[in-house]
Design an enzyme around this catalytic site. Sequence first.
Site, short mmCIF file in Angstrom:
data_model
loop_
_atom_site.label_atom_id
_atom_site.label_comp_id
_atom_site.label_asym_id
_atom_site.label_seq_id
_atom_site.Cartn_x
_atom_site.Cartn_y
_atom_site.Cartn_z
N ASP A 1 27.32 18.29 3.78
CA ASP A 1 28.46 18.36 2.86
C ASP A 1 28.23 17.51 1.61
O ASP A 1 28.54 17.94 0.49
CB ASP A 1 29.73 17.89 3.58
CG ASP A 1 30.96 17.95 2.70
OD1 ASP A 1 31.17 18.97 2.02
OD2 ASP A 1 31.74 16.97 2.71
N GLU B 1 29.82 14.74 24.06
CA GLU B 1 30.23 13.77 23.05
C GLU B 1 29.03 13.39 22.17
O GLU B 1 29.15 13.28 20.94
CB GLU B 1 30.81 12.52 23.73
CG GLU B 1 32.23 12.68 24.23
CD GLU B 1 32.36 13.51 25.52
OE1 GLU B 1 31.33 13.89 26.11
OE2 GLU B 1 33.52 13.77 25.93
N CYS C 1 35.87 20.72 27.85
CA CYS C 1 35.49 19.32 28.03
C CYS C 1 36.68 18.49 28.51
O CYS C 1 37.80 18.70 28.06
CB CYS C 1 35.05 18.72 26.68
SG CYS C 1 33.29 18.65 26.47
N HIS C 2 36.39 17.52 29.37
CA HIS C 2 37.41 16.62 29.87
C HIS C 2 37.69 15.53 28.84
O HIS C 2 36.76 14.96 28.28
CB HIS C 2 36.96 15.96 31.16
CG HIS C 2 36.75 16.93 32.28
ND1 HIS C 2 35.61 17.67 32.37
CD2 HIS C 2 37.53 17.29 33.32
CE1 HIS C 2 35.69 18.46 33.45
NE2 HIS C 2 36.85 18.25 34.04
#
Lengths: 161, 161, 161, 161, 161, 161
Positions: C128, C114, C76-77
């Site tokens: 979690d 993203e 990824c950039h």
Amino acid sequence: MQPLSHLDTGGEARMVDVTAKAVGARVAVAEARLRMEQSTFEAILTGNAPKGDVLSTARLAGIMAAKRTSDLIPLCHPLPLGAVQVEIVPAPELPGFRVQTTVKTQAQTGVEMEALTAAAIAALTLYDMAKALQKDMVIEQVRLIRKSGGKSGDFEAAEHD
Amino acid sequence: MQPLSHLDTGGEARMVDVTAKAVGARVAVAEARLRMEQSTFEAILTGNAPKGDVLSTARLAGIMAAKRTSDLIPLCHPLPLGAVQVEIVPAPELPGFRVQTTVKTQAQTGVEMEALTAAAIAALTLYDMAKALQKDMVIEQVRLIRKSGGKSGDFEAAEHD
Amino acid sequence: MQPLSHLDTGGEARMVDVTAKAVGARVAVAEARLRMEQSTFEAILTGNAPKGDVLSTARLAGIMAAKRTSDLIPLCHPLPLGAVQVEIVPAPELPGFRVQTTVKTQAQTGVEMEALTAAAIAALTLYDMAKALQKDMVIEQVRLIRKSGGKSGDFEAAEHD
Amino acid sequence: MQPLSHLDTGGEARMVDVTAKAVGARVAVAEARLRMEQSTFEAILTGNAPKGDVLSTARLAGIMAAKRTSDLIPLCHPLPLGAVQVEIVPAPELPGFRVQTTVKTQAQTGVEMEALTAAAIAALTLYDMAKALQKDMVIEQVRLIRKSGGKSGDFEAAEHD
Amino acid sequence: MQPLSHLDTGGEARMVDVTAKAVGARVAVAEARLRMEQSTFEAILTGNAPKGDVLSTARLAGIMAAKRTSDLIPLCHPLPLGAVQVEIVPAPELPGFRVQTTVKTQAQTGVEMEALTAAAIAALTLYDMAKALQKDMVIEQVRLIRKSGGKSGDFEAAEHD
Amino acid sequence: MQPLSHLDTGGEARMVDVTAKAVGARVAVAEARLRMEQSTFEAILTGNAPKGDVLSTARLAGIMAAKRTSDLIPLCHPLPLGAVQVEIVPAPELPGFRVQTTVKTQAQTGVEMEALTAAAIAALTLYDMAKALQKDMVIEQVRLIRKSGGKSGDFEAAEHD
């Protein structure tokens, strides 16, 4: 005069060697205060009620910053952390907010910097969320309240709530 | 009352949408102070002389923290930074040290948080290096001194050096 | 057969060259679902009320993960991000929660990863917080809902709410 | 109803205190699946053969993500990790790929989140590498397969390969 | 004598101000070599064949390190990167491996450090994977091969393949 | 031929399982050299005198990189570190600088990669600060000087200062 522990005899920065120290329980408590105008204080309280994310965002930022401390403070040791707690309470007398952080671990060195970093980043996060309302809020009194564990013994700040 | 920009209408935290804002030059200047006892102040000055690493370590920590700001402050935008400068000067009147940071960029949003984060982390790094001498040093006055650029206009703190 | 863009002609992974692409507005929307037992679902709703931090913690984790995407997804950039929003809503029909993320930028490449990373990490954070109650919760349907901008054109998933 | 362990009595998020727990061997195994069209599946297999980097890139991303878990999941404890393994196998019946991760440590708390995060990021990395071919791939069944060690005892998912 | 650009007039480190520089295409190519014994060289080639992960792991590490450069090199500017490529080829004449990296961007400053950091970390990763076989492998010739773009003009190393 | 420890029997990269290894004292010493022209060498020495930040910046970068090693080298174990020291000395015979790093810990695996990564990043940081003067500086001899602790026994490089 007592020399600085983080400098070697040539004056160069180093990470202090803790490998010969005993592993033990360490606790540190720190605080920070964010002082603001009454109108900003009320806007944050309103924004946070009934279920707004203002204080929870700052709490989370503090907790996560505690875990990043050794990435931020160059000579801090990377440590496992056993517990991190960040409390943020309205302080009408400032007016503003008080941040209090508690960090615990079992390690060869203390967690003062973790507690202080958590307090500072939580206060900065509150600043960030309210800065569109007021830019001259001030973060004050970022300080250690108490620590226990380690060879240097226990510490408690002279005056605190 | 003006709502907080970082909350949506349901009170939930969000990263504010800046995609419609113009790219422009942004500058922010912030400061922090670290107050300590006279003996600690002198030990740092001695440790730093003639070529000790105390102040340079804190400067570097501040510069690197500016670049990590969007990792630390949850709702900050990740930005390219064009310049970061951290100055730390002895302040005998505290006694202690003053940290002043300057951050510049060409972006759609400002760099106040980068300047403030750099100032806070530089002060915490100084604390770390001297904490074996004194644990009740206090970080004070973490605040924005001035900013320019952006739709909200320029800001300058009421009183500063 | 169309080759994979992330491999060069020798089959080696590379970050695709986007330097010749136009900068433009890019938006991506993604989702994830966390399915659980009715009793876990109710415990989270109770824990979150009236002002508990459960959903806000997961929202923040998603927002922060969006900013870390290029650190996590190897090809990824790194991109500036203009806006990130994470919504988490109770979904009694699962029962469980739906996470929906929106990421915007002005860049030479899109922000699908993203948005997807934010959705996955927000769902993992919910897991979690509730895993002491139930370990066999399942994250499902991590997928892209829509994207716009870029040469590959717009996309909208076939079925979604 | 059993309260959430990650909230204190005021409903505020905290990192659970594990300092009183025994250090012991902990193992967690998790999985994720990526479902895609037959043509995408074949393109990945072709791209990966004979020595393409597709699956190795995703494996590495998973391993590195396991080490970043406490940076991503806000209330996770930072832990030393003793072993991380990520396996990715073609699953023609989906069609797509199955990711299975194993994480081991000697610590005061478990590594379920590390295994789950590794599985999710490995699957997202596969998505990234193939997304130019197909945008509606779906990540499914991110779930814990088994764990051992710790006071809460062992766990094994009801149905798995 | 020409002063160092990264020091201000007082000798203090700073991130150079690039905000007045033009955005332009920047390319940098760097290399590193890892020299080893013949038996280690053959073990890596064997381990990598037919589909082993040795070289792909080092390539990925280099690509990801390029994206972390501004976190590692204190005075580097954080930049968006448009392309990163890492090639690793066997060099029987050393014997060992040559790493060559190419980084491109559109920015106000160059990407030499990104290319060099990628090369160094890729070589270190190869060292890591083979160090159980030989500990006295040596990384040599970490250097810039060429750069283009920017006011300082183009550069090409005097001798290279 | 001895297989690579970082590959499983299928040739896939993995983080080696160290959970059965004994915790013990581990030390590693590494070095790197940066070779440059005489005029660059003199500019750095001048820039560093009397209190310039050149060498201290590189030292700090090395110390901080040691702490980031497991983030950079994909198959490295995340470890607590007990001590990190980075020394940089002028080497007129190159001309240039020698970096020597020492890392200590109490852990189940060694710290060779931490020492080597610190040396490489310190040398790269020196390169960064002087690259406006000379672009064809070369980093040489990044290598392990000695290590002690662990089942593989002690190691000392054949020739070193």
